[in-house]
Design an enzyme around this catalytic site. Structure first.
Site, mmCIF file in Angstrom:
data_model
loop_
_atom_site.group_PDB
_atom_site.id
_atom_site.type_symbol
_atom_site.label_atom_id
_atom_site.label_comp_id
_atom_site.label_asym_id
_atom_site.label_seq_id
_atom_site.Cartn_x
_atom_site.Cartn_y
_atom_site.Cartn_z
ATOM 1 N N CYS A 386 0.833 -1.202 0.000
ATOM 2 C CA CYS A 386 0.000 0.000 0.000
ATOM 3 C C CYS A 386 0.873 1.260 0.000
ATOM 4 C CB CYS A 386 -0.998 -0.065 1.157
ATOM 5 S SG CYS A 386 -2.474 0.878 0.771
ATOM 6 N N HIS A 512 -3.493 -5.063 0.649
ATOM 7 C CA HIS A 512 -2.857 -5.610 1.863
ATOM 8 C C HIS A 512 -2.888 -7.133 1.826
ATOM 9 C CE1 HIS A 512 -2.310 -1.924 4.261
ATOM 10 N NE2 HIS A 512 -3.340 -1.482 3.569
ATOM 11 N N GLU A 514 -1.317 -9.201 3.526
ATOM 12 C CA GLU A 514 -1.166 -9.851 4.842
ATOM 13 C C GLU A 514 -2.490 -10.325 5.432
ATOM 14 O OE1 GLU A 514 -0.700 -6.660 4.134
ATOM 15 O OE2 GLU A 514 -1.050 -5.307 5.828
HETATM 16 N N1 GLN Z 1 -2.094 6.632 2.951
HETATM 17 C C1 GLN Z 1 -2.184 5.902 1.725
HETATM 18 C C2 GLN Z 1 -3.563 5.982 1.106
HETATM 19 O O1 GLN Z 1 -4.526 6.305 1.776
HETATM 20 C C3 GLN Z 1 -1.784 4.454 1.936
HETATM 21 C C4 GLN Z 1 -2.744 3.701 2.803
HETATM 22 C C5 GLN Z 1 -2.207 2.387 3.320
HETATM 23 O O2 GLN Z 1 -1.008 2.156 3.294
HETATM 24 N N2 GLN Z 1 -3.069 1.545 3.821
HETATM 25 O O3 GLN Z 1 -3.719 5.718 -0.050
#
Ligand code: GLN
Length: 538
Positions: A386, A512, A514
């Site tokens: 992310c 994500h 994970e």
């Molecule tokens: N802050 C970034 C976004 O909102 C990444 C979010 C994250 O890593 N879950 O896109």
């Protein structure tokens, strides 16, 4: 209130004496041992805090926010439930005081209770009971009550589960209480008093626990069990030692050894087959057998609390098992390596793979990019998750494509070089609760890519939690210098995975992974990362 005779049986798990006794792991392990006997389980968490969900909380405050397929931002215990059982969790599986009140107040304004004085009992407790019963989709529903017995804010939940025993009948409900039995080193004694007090507290609100799970350093002796049983009014064989373990996946085996599953099915009057815990046994054996070790670097912001990256740490340990090795995680402080003249090489000494996890806010991002650059240039296997993917794109734009001012709109709203920008429908000033791109989305993989090879298929589904995305106006420029876009939304518009040409393992993912890793089936990206790290090390 009408409580239609649900076919499910309910186990309520409460905790006493102190927090952090591992109630989530205990509830999950109860689920695991019941599944091992062929039962279908569902697991629910009730949280007494006032936030409508944990999505707006700092991970350092409350630990990781776990995301379900249907896009609910939930308590991290749901992660344990998914890793220990095969239950399919949705937004119904976790609710808070905030959500309950929100619902009751909405109903009151709509006029649903016209004429009535709206009160904690019965209106709040009925709402809680309704939500518990909504989860009656399995043979056994395990309901974990967050917080510790005695907390003011937990009272309506305890009152609701007390009533549920009357509503559903004693044979359909079971109360398990997790408590602490400390060992006082100086006196060399085991103390049962905190447990007695905690049970007394429960009794004062009308709940008599049926089974006690006693967290203890060493297995409880028969004498101690007898004493606890006598004072707490439970059968001696229902006092279970929940002994400290080196690895959380040993807990189901320990519970089984102590006879917990036998007691549960006896008390709930359920007939099942004999348990088959061989998968858990093999898993634990494997954790003890691995001999070689690698060091994995992690550059993230929420390192002070282990719980902040719970699923990530678990996914890494699953991948270690799958590769038959041990992984030591080295936390690299992004603010240290961002300092002018910092010894980046020194910080990476012995590191054979790097992860930059998800995150929010600008602090630490420059240092994370220092780490990413080091991994890119030195061909160290890299997995960016992310924010870790977004920063990999920005770092590449700056240092490989010469776009010096490359940024994310999250940190510099009007940047001309916003390689990462707000997704359609997202803005920086919108209401924050539950409004990100959340939950499972399909992703199409390019054939021949490393990702396609690792996943072994051409379309996948992964869980998201973000507001920003890769800006397609920079796509060509970055691709011309060697960035490969190997995963996109099915229509090709959203960039979900990037890789690099001429690098043994460099993957950035907008989702994500994970959240989908399981102890017995390690996630392909983590498994691949550790395997790449092992081959680099050789
Ligand atoms: N802050 C970034 C976004 O909102 C990444 C979010 C994250 O890593 N879950 O896109």
């Amino acid at each position: 209130m009408k409580t239609k005779a649900a076919k499910s049986k309910f186990i309520f798990v409460t905790g006493g004496v102190v927090s952090s006794l591992g109630k989530g792991i205990a509830a999950s392990s109860v689920g695991a041992i019941l599944e091992s006997r062929g039962l279908k389980v569902n697991v629910v968490k009730m949280d007494p805090y006032i936030n409508v969900d944990p999505g707006t909380m700092n991970p350092l405050e409350h630990g990781e926010v776990f995301v379900t397929d249907d896009g609910a931002e939930t308590d991290l215990d749901l992660g344990h439930y998914e890793r220990f059982t095969t239950a399919k969790l949705t937004r119904d599986n976790n609710f808070t005081t905030g959500r309950i009140y929100n619902e009751v107040i909405t109903k009151e304004r709509r006029g649903d209770y016209l004429g009535a004085t709206v009160q904690v009992i019965p209106h709040i407790t009925n709402e809680i009971k309704d939500r518990v019963l909504r989860n009656a989709t399995a043979d056994v529903v395990i309901v974990e009550v967050g917080g510790t017995t005695g907390d003011i804010e937990g009272l309506p939940f305890l009152e609701a589960i007390r009533q549920l025993k009357t509503d559903l009948g004693a044979q359909n409900t079971l109360f398990i209480h997790l408590t602490l039995v400390p060992h006082i080193k100086t006196a060399g004694e085991i103390k049962t008093k905190p447990t007695q007090h905690s049970v007394k507290e429960l009794l004062s609100i009308g709940i008599q626990p049926d089974i006690l799970l006693c967290r203890t350093e060493k297995e409880l002796s028969t004498d101690v069990k007898r004493k606890i049983a006598l004072f707490c009014n439970v059968a001696e064989n229902c006092v279970i030692s929940a002994t400290d373990v080196g690895n959380i996946y040993e807990v189901p085996l320990n519970f089984h050894r102590e006879g917990l599953d036998d007691r549960i099915i006896e008390k709930l009057n359920i007939w099942t087959r004999q348990p088959d815990l061989s998968a858990w046994e093999n898993l634990v054996k494997k954790t003890q057998s691995s001999t070689h070790k690698i060091v994995l670097g992690m550059v993230g912001k929420y390192m002070a609390l282990k719980e902040s990256y719970k699923s990530l740490n678990e996914a890494i340990s699953h991948a270690a098992l799958a590769n038959d090795c041990k992984v030591e995680i080295r936390y690299i402080d992004p603010e240290e390596i961002a300092k002018p003249g910092a010894d980046v090489k020194g910080a990476f000494q012995g590191v054979s793979a790097l992860i930059v996890p998800g995150g929010f806010g600008e602090r630490g991002t420059e240092g994370k990019m220092v780490g990413i650059r080091y991994a890119r240039e030195n061909k160290i296997p890299y997995l960016g998750i992310c924010l870790g993917m977004q920063l990999a794109c920005i770092e590449f734009a700056r240092n490989a494509c010469g776009i010096e001012g490359a940024q994310s709109a999250e940190f510099q709203e009007n940047s001309k070089y916003a390689i990462i920008h707000y997704m359609h429908g997202q803005t920086s000033d919108m209401a924050k609760g539950g409004t990100m791109r959340l939950g499972a989305y399909p992703c199409k993989l390019s054939s021949g890519s490393l990702s396609a090879k690792l996943y072994g298929k051409s379309e996948i589904s992964e869980r998201h939690r973000h507001r920003l995305e890769f800006n397609n106006s920079f796509r060509e420029q970055l691709e011309s210098k060697g960035l490969k876009i190997t995963g996109t939304s099915p229509d090709g518009n959203l960039v979900e995975i990037v890789e690099l040409k001429d690098h043994p393992f460099f993957i950035g993912v907008q989702f994500h992974p994970e959240f989908l890793s399981r102890p017995m089936t390690s996630h392909p990206l983590f498994k691949g990362l550790i395997s790449a790290a092992l081959s680099v090390k050789k």
